[in-house]
Design an enzyme around this catalytic site. Sequence first.
Site, PDB file in Angstrom:
ATOM      1  N   CYS A 133      42.169  26.178  36.760  1.00 13.36           N
ATOM      2  CA  CYS A 133      41.536  26.769  38.130  1.00 13.36           C
ATOM      3  C   CYS A 133      40.114  26.613  38.369  1.00 13.36           C
ATOM      4  O   CYS A 133      39.634  25.350  38.415  1.00 13.36           O
ATOM      5  CB  CYS A 133      42.055  28.275  38.171  1.00 13.36           C
ATOM      6  N   ILE A 155      45.816  31.808  41.874  1.00 10.58           N
ATOM      7  CA  ILE A 155      44.832  32.829  42.231  1.00 10.58           C
ATOM      8  C   ILE A 155      43.589  32.457  42.924  1.00 10.58           C
ATOM      9  O   ILE A 155      42.723  31.666  42.345  1.00 10.58           O
ATOM     10  CB  ILE A 155      44.074  33.771  41.131  1.00 10.58           C
ATOM     11  N   HIS A 194      47.266  29.023  36.595  1.00  7.36           N
ATOM     12  CA  HIS A 194      47.074  29.774  35.521  1.00  7.36           C
ATOM     13  C   HIS A 194      48.151  29.829  34.474  1.00  7.36           C
ATOM     14  O   HIS A 194      48.885  30.994  34.591  1.00  7.36           O
ATOM     15  CB  HIS A 194      46.414  31.167  35.758  1.00  7.36           C
ATOM     16  N   GLY A 225      38.033  31.886  36.446  1.00  5.54           N
ATOM     17  CA  GLY A 225      37.008  32.626  36.497  1.00  5.54           C
ATOM     18  C   GLY A 225      36.357  32.114  38.011  1.00  5.54           C
ATOM     19  O   GLY A 225      36.972  31.582  38.615  1.00  5.54           O
ATOM     20  N   GLU A 226      35.010  32.340  37.846  1.00  6.22           N
ATOM     21  CA  GLU A 226      34.240  32.003  39.011  1.00  6.22           C
ATOM     22  C   GLU A 226      33.584  30.511  38.605  1.00  6.22           C
ATOM     23  O   GLU A 226      32.647  30.794  37.899  1.00  6.22           O
ATOM     24  CB  GLU A 226      33.298  33.084  39.591  1.00  6.22           C
ATOM     25  N   SER A 227      33.922  29.502  39.418  1.00  3.52           N
ATOM     26  CA  SER A 227      33.207  28.141  39.004  1.00  3.52           C
ATOM     27  C   SER A 227      31.942  28.242  39.156  1.00  3.52           C
ATOM     28  O   SER A 227      31.238  27.595  38.328  1.00  3.52           O
ATOM     29  CB  SER A 227      33.990  27.041  39.756  1.00  3.52           C
ATOM     30  N   ARG A 233      38.035  23.689  46.759  1.00  2.14           N
ATOM     31  CA  ARG A 233      37.893  25.167  46.378  1.00  2.14           C
ATOM     32  C   ARG A 233      38.689  26.020  47.265  1.00  2.14           C
ATOM     33  O   ARG A 233      38.360  26.135  48.657  1.00  2.14           O
ATOM     34  CB  ARG A 233      36.360  25.630  46.241  1.00  2.14           C
ATOM     35  N   GLU A 257      47.923  30.915  31.551  1.00  2.00           N
ATOM     36  CA  GLU A 257      47.832  31.702  30.533  1.00  2.00           C
ATOM     37  C   GLU A 257      47.987  33.350  31.112  1.00  2.00           C
ATOM     38  O   GLU A 257      48.038  34.090  30.426  1.00  2.00           O
ATOM     39  CB  GLU A 257      46.281  31.827  30.362  1.00  2.00           C
TER      40      GLU A 257
END
EC number: 4.3.3.6
Lengths: 188, 296
Positions: free
Chosen positions: A79, A134, A169, A47-49, A106, A171
């Site tokens: 990620c 991603i 990822h 997601g967005e860290s 990052r 998942e």
Amino acid sequence: MKTIGVLAFQGGVIEHVKKIEELGAKPQLVKKEEDLKGLDGLILPGGESTTIGKFLIETGLKDHILNLINEGMPVWGTCAGAILLSKYIKDQGSGVLPILDIVIERNAYGSQLDSFKKEVFVPRFNIATECIFIRAPKIVEVSEGVEVLAELETPIAVLQKNILATTFHPELTSQNYWHSFFVKNVVK
Amino acid sequence: MSEVVNERYELNKNLAQMLKGGVIMDVTSPKEAEIAEKAGAVAVMALQKVPADLRKEGKVARMADPKIILEIKSAVSIPVMAKVRIGHFVEAQILEALGIDYIDESEVLTPADEEHHIDKWKFKAAFVCGARDLGEALRRIQEGASMIRTKGEAGTGNVVEAVRHLRRINKQIAYAASLSEDELYAYAKELGVSYELLKKTAQLKRLPVVNFAAGGIATPADAALMMQLGADGVFVGSGIFKSKNPEKRARAIVMATTYYNDPKILAEISYDLGEEMEGIDLRSLSEHELLSLRGN
């Protein structure tokens, strides 16, 4: 049955939940302190860290999760999750849960145009797994005590005792190797 | 479709998946972008003016100047999206050259083509497009959009159209899921979409790509409402920067999108946010003022 928490502020939550169910374990969404009770392991999704990190701090979950990891709770960051767990973020200080002894950079590959998919051989599994990157980070340094499980020029999967981190990822694929490894081998 | 195109499309869908449960905010300057990132936005949408101002001016609205887009890009570390006019494939080529993370082919800008949308399969870049109903959503996906947002009525601070569009899409998917195969053929024809894509949607019981709510979302309660109706996340535009305290409101909308199912937390979040954006009663707008009717 093992109960695996998935931090559920934002990001690839449902994808991890489905994998946990496929493996016959019980998923538990984590948004509040009480959701941490009775967990056998915890996944920090992609997601967005920055967004997820903010929630961790403001809800106070940060300290509770750090305590649990220190007490031995298995945790896996994918990620953004890997960034949160890193002791050092290149040029940016540390992750919100600074417990994994690595330096991570990052967004190291570039913009979404540089996102990619690649099969990478994993010695521990003796098989190549599909890795989807991603806007992914890069692990640029690994301290002693951190085992590198997979590499693509730089380490892309590392294990330090009860802490697993992947910069890609699992998942998002149809494979279950990494989830199976976490649920069966890291979560005892 | 070639394997390479397919793989690129999957990667673009994957990025949208990572944005789920988050808020994407319209910004017009590096300063606003920093406010958005600080508030916890998962991405920003770079544009020259927020929808409320575009609406007021009534002039031709185009893709933002690359200077603004690049300044915004260097101000934040979260993904940056930017809008192009419907059908304006050259504006899209420019954004791709700038390395933008997602391109929004948007009805909020003045359409460049009244018949054709961009052939998005020709691009490596990811595209998000607006939709008011299932037919529109699936047509955009057929053209290569890897993310959908409901159109709503941007720049009004009025959530009614966003609700209408999301409810309509959900209802149409439920209807499609109830149909037999032969009935699906007829429904695909009625919607003007491919049978295969409609069938896949009916099987999934949801759109095959991530669907965010957009247009008129101005309060934390609006954001939570859209999430409870089944949106995967929320776009916020004028609602934030046309209110009295953008920082606080932006943060509140981000919180509300995560805790959308928890009225107690929503009550705390909504407390004392200061004056909100002025809303527009949609019945006061004539048809040519409605942005959501652009592009079909």
